[in-house]
Scaffold this motif. Sequence first.
Motif, PDB file in Angstrom:
ATOM      1  N   ALA A 116      52.006  63.820 100.248  1.00 53.28           N
ATOM      2  CA  ALA A 116      51.997  64.484 101.550  1.00 53.28           C
ATOM      3  C   ALA A 116      51.043  65.673 101.574  1.00 53.28           C
ATOM      4  CB  ALA A 116      53.402  64.944 101.897  1.00 53.28           C
ATOM      5  N   PHE A 117      50.633  66.038 102.771  1.00 53.02           N
ATOM      6  CA  PHE A 117      49.835  67.252 102.973  1.00 53.02           C
ATOM      7  C   PHE A 117      50.586  68.442 102.379  1.00 53.02           C
ATOM      8  CE2 PHE A 117      49.205  70.909 105.993  1.00 53.02           C
ATOM      9  CZ  PHE A 117      47.960  71.270 105.524  1.00 53.02           C
ATOM     10  N   SER A 118      49.888  69.233 101.573  1.00 52.63           N
ATOM     11  CA  SER A 118      50.545  70.331 100.858  1.00 52.63           C
ATOM     12  C   SER A 118      49.773  71.627 101.045  1.00 52.63           C
ATOM     13  CB  SER A 118      50.635  70.000  99.367  1.00 52.63           C
ATOM     14  OG  SER A 118      51.362  68.819  99.176  1.00 52.63           O
ATOM     15  N   PRO A 119      50.143  72.417 102.031  1.00 52.25           N
ATOM     16  CA  PRO A 119      49.484  73.720 102.216  1.00 52.25           C
ATOM     17  C   PRO A 119      49.949  74.693 101.130  1.00 52.25           C
ATOM     18  CG  PRO A 119      51.295  73.472 103.748  1.00 52.25           C
ATOM     19  CD  PRO A 119      51.199  72.178 103.016  1.00 52.25           C
ATOM     20  N   PRO A 120      49.279  75.817 100.988  1.00 51.69           N
ATOM     21  CA  PRO A 120      49.714  76.804  99.996  1.00 51.69           C
ATOM     22  C   PRO A 120      51.177  77.180 100.224  1.00 51.69           C
ATOM     23  CG  PRO A 120      47.567  77.392 100.862  1.00 51.69           C
ATOM     24  CD  PRO A 120      48.053  76.234 101.674  1.00 51.69           C
ATOM     25  N   LEU A 173      42.683  54.869 101.283  1.00 52.37           N
ATOM     26  CA  LEU A 173      41.679  55.679 100.590  1.00 52.37           C
ATOM     27  C   LEU A 173      41.098  56.693 101.574  1.00 52.37           C
ATOM     28  CD1 LEU A 173      39.899  52.943  98.451  1.00 52.37           C
ATOM     29  CD2 LEU A 173      41.578  54.633  97.708  1.00 52.37           C
ATOM     30  N   MET A 174      40.962  56.259 102.815  1.00 49.79           N
ATOM     31  CA  MET A 174      40.471  57.183 103.849  1.00 49.79           C
ATOM     32  C   MET A 174      41.487  58.304 104.079  1.00 49.79           C
ATOM     33  SD  MET A 174      39.244  56.306 107.715  1.00 49.79           S
ATOM     34  CE  MET A 174      40.820  55.811 108.379  1.00 49.79           C
ATOM     35  N   ARG A 175      42.765  57.969 104.057  1.00 53.17           N
ATOM     36  CA  ARG A 175      43.803  58.974 104.243  1.00 53.17           C
ATOM     37  C   ARG A 175      43.773  60.004 103.102  1.00 53.17           C
ATOM     38  NH1 ARG A 175      46.632  62.496 107.005  1.00 53.17           N
ATOM     39  NH2 ARG A 175      48.811  62.685 106.424  1.00 53.17           N
ATOM     40  N   ILE A 176      43.600  59.506 101.889  1.00 49.14           N
ATOM     41  CA  ILE A 176      43.512  60.417 100.737  1.00 49.14           C
ATOM     42  C   ILE A 176      42.283  61.308 100.868  1.00 49.14           C
ATOM     43  CG2 ILE A 176      43.170  60.498  98.236  1.00 49.14           C
ATOM     44  CD1 ILE A 176      44.732  57.815  98.138  1.00 49.14           C
ATOM     45  N   SER A 177      41.184  60.703 101.273  1.00 45.14           N
ATOM     46  CA  SER A 177      39.956  61.467 101.449  1.00 45.14           C
ATOM     47  C   SER A 177      40.143  62.548 102.519  1.00 45.14           C
ATOM     48  CB  SER A 177      38.818  60.510 101.834  1.00 45.14           C
ATOM     49  OG  SER A 177      37.587  61.152 101.776  1.00 45.14           O
ATOM     50  N   GLU A 178      40.796  62.158 103.598  1.00 43.26           N
ATOM     51  CA  GLU A 178      41.050  63.109 104.697  1.00 43.26           C
ATOM     52  C   GLU A 178      41.831  64.318 104.198  1.00 43.26           C
ATOM     53  OE1 GLU A 178      43.436  61.351 107.796  1.00 43.26           O
ATOM     54  OE2 GLU A 178      44.234  63.315 108.312  1.00 43.26           O
ATOM     55  N   LEU A 184      43.282  73.317 103.943  1.00 46.29           N
ATOM     56  CA  LEU A 184      44.522  73.959 103.516  1.00 46.29           C
ATOM     57  C   LEU A 184      45.313  73.132 102.518  1.00 46.29           C
ATOM     58  CD1 LEU A 184      45.895  75.626 106.776  1.00 46.29           C
ATOM     59  CD2 LEU A 184      44.709  76.673 104.852  1.00 46.29           C
ATOM     60  N   ASP A 185      44.802  71.985 102.165  1.00 46.50           N
ATOM     61  CA  ASP A 185      45.530  71.150 101.213  1.00 46.50           C
ATOM     62  C   ASP A 185      45.233  71.612  99.792  1.00 46.50           C
ATOM     63  OD1 ASP A 185      47.215  68.666 100.896  1.00 46.50           O
ATOM     64  OD2 ASP A 185      45.539  68.215  99.565  1.00 46.50           O
ATOM     65  N   THR A 186      46.264  71.683  98.977  1.00 48.82           N
ATOM     66  CA  THR A 186      46.090  72.241  97.630  1.00 48.82           C
ATOM     67  C   THR A 186      46.214  71.198  96.519  1.00 48.82           C
ATOM     68  OG1 THR A 186      48.439  72.747  97.551  1.00 48.82           O
ATOM     69  CG2 THR A 186      46.970  74.501  98.309  1.00 48.82           C
ATOM     70  N   VAL A 187      46.430  69.956  96.887  1.00 54.08           N
ATOM     71  CA  VAL A 187      46.711  68.937  95.875  1.00 54.08           C
ATOM     72  C   VAL A 187      45.418  68.299  95.370  1.00 54.08           C
ATOM     73  CG1 VAL A 187      47.788  66.693  95.511  1.00 54.08           C
ATOM     74  CG2 VAL A 187      48.988  68.464  96.795  1.00 54.08           C
ATOM     75  N   THR A 255      48.935  69.463  90.504  1.00 56.35           N
ATOM     76  CA  THR A 255      49.308  68.061  90.375  1.00 56.35           C
ATOM     77  C   THR A 255      50.032  67.611  91.633  1.00 56.35           C
ATOM     78  OG1 THR A 255      49.576  68.469  88.042  1.00 56.35           O
ATOM     79  CG2 THR A 255      50.507  66.425  88.882  1.00 56.35           C
ATOM     80  N   PRO A 256      49.733  66.420  92.134  1.00 62.81           N
ATOM     81  CA  PRO A 256      50.398  65.983  93.363  1.00 62.81           C
ATOM     82  C   PRO A 256      51.886  65.769  93.143  1.00 62.81           C
ATOM     83  CG  PRO A 256      49.120  64.206  92.405  1.00 62.81           C
ATOM     84  CD  PRO A 256      48.776  65.437  91.648  1.00 62.81           C
ATOM     85  N   PRO A 257      52.665  66.040  94.179  1.00 58.22           N
ATOM     86  CA  PRO A 257      54.094  65.749  94.091  1.00 58.22           C
ATOM     87  C   PRO A 257      54.316  64.244  94.153  1.00 58.22           C
ATOM     88  CG  PRO A 257      53.522  66.432  96.297  1.00 58.22           C
ATOM     89  CD  PRO A 257      52.283  66.576  95.483  1.00 58.22           C
ATOM     90  N   PRO A 258      55.532  63.788  93.855  1.00 56.62           N
ATOM     91  CA  PRO A 258      55.800  62.347  93.974  1.00 56.62           C
ATOM     92  C   PRO A 258      55.449  61.856  95.364  1.00 56.62           C
ATOM     93  CG  PRO A 258      57.636  63.480  92.927  1.00 56.62           C
ATOM     94  CD  PRO A 258      56.703  64.537  93.413  1.00 56.62           C
ATOM     95  N   GLY A 259      54.883  60.625  95.443  1.00 56.99           N
ATOM     96  CA  GLY A 259      54.401  60.095  96.714  1.00 56.99           C
ATOM     97  C   GLY A 259      55.504  60.004  97.755  1.00 56.99           C
ATOM     98  N   LYS A 260      55.194  60.436  98.941  1.00 53.48           N
ATOM     99  CA  LYS A 260      56.077  60.253 100.091  1.00 53.48           C
ATOM    100  C   LYS A 260      55.187  60.253 101.316  1.00 53.48           C
ATOM    101  CE  LYS A 260      57.046  65.202 100.293  1.00 53.48           C
ATOM    102  NZ  LYS A 260      58.067  66.235 100.338  1.00 53.48           N
TER     103      LYS A 260
END
Lengths: 262, 263
Positions: A116-120, A173-178, A184-187, A255-260
Amino acid sequence: MGYKARFKVWRGDKSGGGLEDFSVDVNEGEVVLDIVHRLQATDAPDLAVRWNCKAGKCGSCSAEINGRPRLMCMTRMSTFAEDETITITPMRTFPVIRDLVTDVSYNYEKARMVPAFSPPADLEPGDYRMAQVDVERSQEFRKCIECFLCNDTCHAVRDHEENKTSFSGPRFLMRISELDMHPLDTVDRREVAVQEHGLGYCNITKCCTDVCPEHIKITDNAIIPLKERVADKKYDPIFSIASLFGKTKERARRTPPPGKNA
Amino acid sequence: MATTGIESPGRAQIGVKTLRTDRWWIAPLLTFLALTAFVVYSGWRVFSNQYYFAEPYISVYYSPCITTTCVPGSGFGDGFVSWWALSPALLTAWIPLAFRFTCYYYRKAYFRSFWLSPPACAVAEPHGKYTGERRLPLILNNGHRYAFYLGLLLNVVLTWDAIIAFRNSEGQWGHMGLGTVILVANAVCLWMYSLSCHSCRNAVGGRITHFSKHPLRYRMWTLISKLNTRHMQWAWISLCTVVLADFYVYLLASGRISDLTFF
């Protein structure tokens, strides 16, 4: 001026089926979905088709028309010759449910795997501040209507069912790239893109871009930049060494959190 | 019936590899023919080791000519590689080859036209298995940036070749012939191809997340992004100018024609 058009429509389910011939009235200004609706009203009342907005915005009526992945509601009849036989089949990458309706749950399973999107952590939702110049690059990808035509046409899963477990297709892959481009994403999503979503399966044949009804430059603006970002991390020792000495100013990544679902 | 791919269990059983009615095979066929012709021509020229220098012009395949066996006047001084016995072009021609082979556009071109993976969109590929660019040798495509950096150095050399093409055969400035025009055009096209590269786009600004903090790099990224939309066109144009530039030098050096001199 109206005319009679010849259609072949695939009918059946997972146990089997085939192309059935129809002759249907076509009026000026109509799209393929109009014809399918006329078929339901006349010769084939039990014809199964998924549709919703009829405006190219819901992504429901994805199918293959004369072998090309397209939205039925955005395919004008005027693009075909009047004596042409038009073939409509369901998307051939996903399991068929009935007639033109396929089971696209593969895509939703892959969507859930995207971190998921992860802001600070110290940033409250009301405090988000981003310059337009920073967000507009990834805004292109927000046009996606999730019709899944890109995943349908991608040969890595279309021609190789076994790759579905390890490859998520261009849509995700496009979503990950986005998200990776989001200011503001920190992952750090690069390892996830390779290990869990199979970025290395993409061989840049650009069919996803060719079929996108929103004309998103999926390959050039999302997948290739993601591949380059992965190359920064995994395949570029010079860049890695420079990073150690502070020559590059990457944002703090974790490190990314578990996928959701993002 | 195949058990994988478009005829996998559960999918609509249609029985044909594609239902496309357009001439989808033309593009991969033309690409196959064009790239094959280029490879054959380049192979002949690179291995021939002759007719690559006609003062003041040097073939793109042989520049920079760094062996002591180079034709007098064609290299860097008298050359500094004395142990190399084969064609001097083999020492440098692998750089543009690597650059083009790992190029994101050419990957599309050869995967479609040579490996048929896939031959065209929504046309089933003939292979039973597909692993993409995750293993050797195709994982090396991830090193495209290094070929790009080396290609830039080569562009500098070829640009210098174009500049010294404004000298006559006696080394006096103020000359211009058809060869000068061709070498200059070739250098310009090679720069356009290189600068429109996706790795270039990433290097100048693509890897940045906050454009607003790097206005200069953002402007450069914007400019490269505009060029990048024409990367395929520059790939083909520069491929043609390379062949043209080399073939013109070949014709001059082999004595089949003489240079058309403007002044």
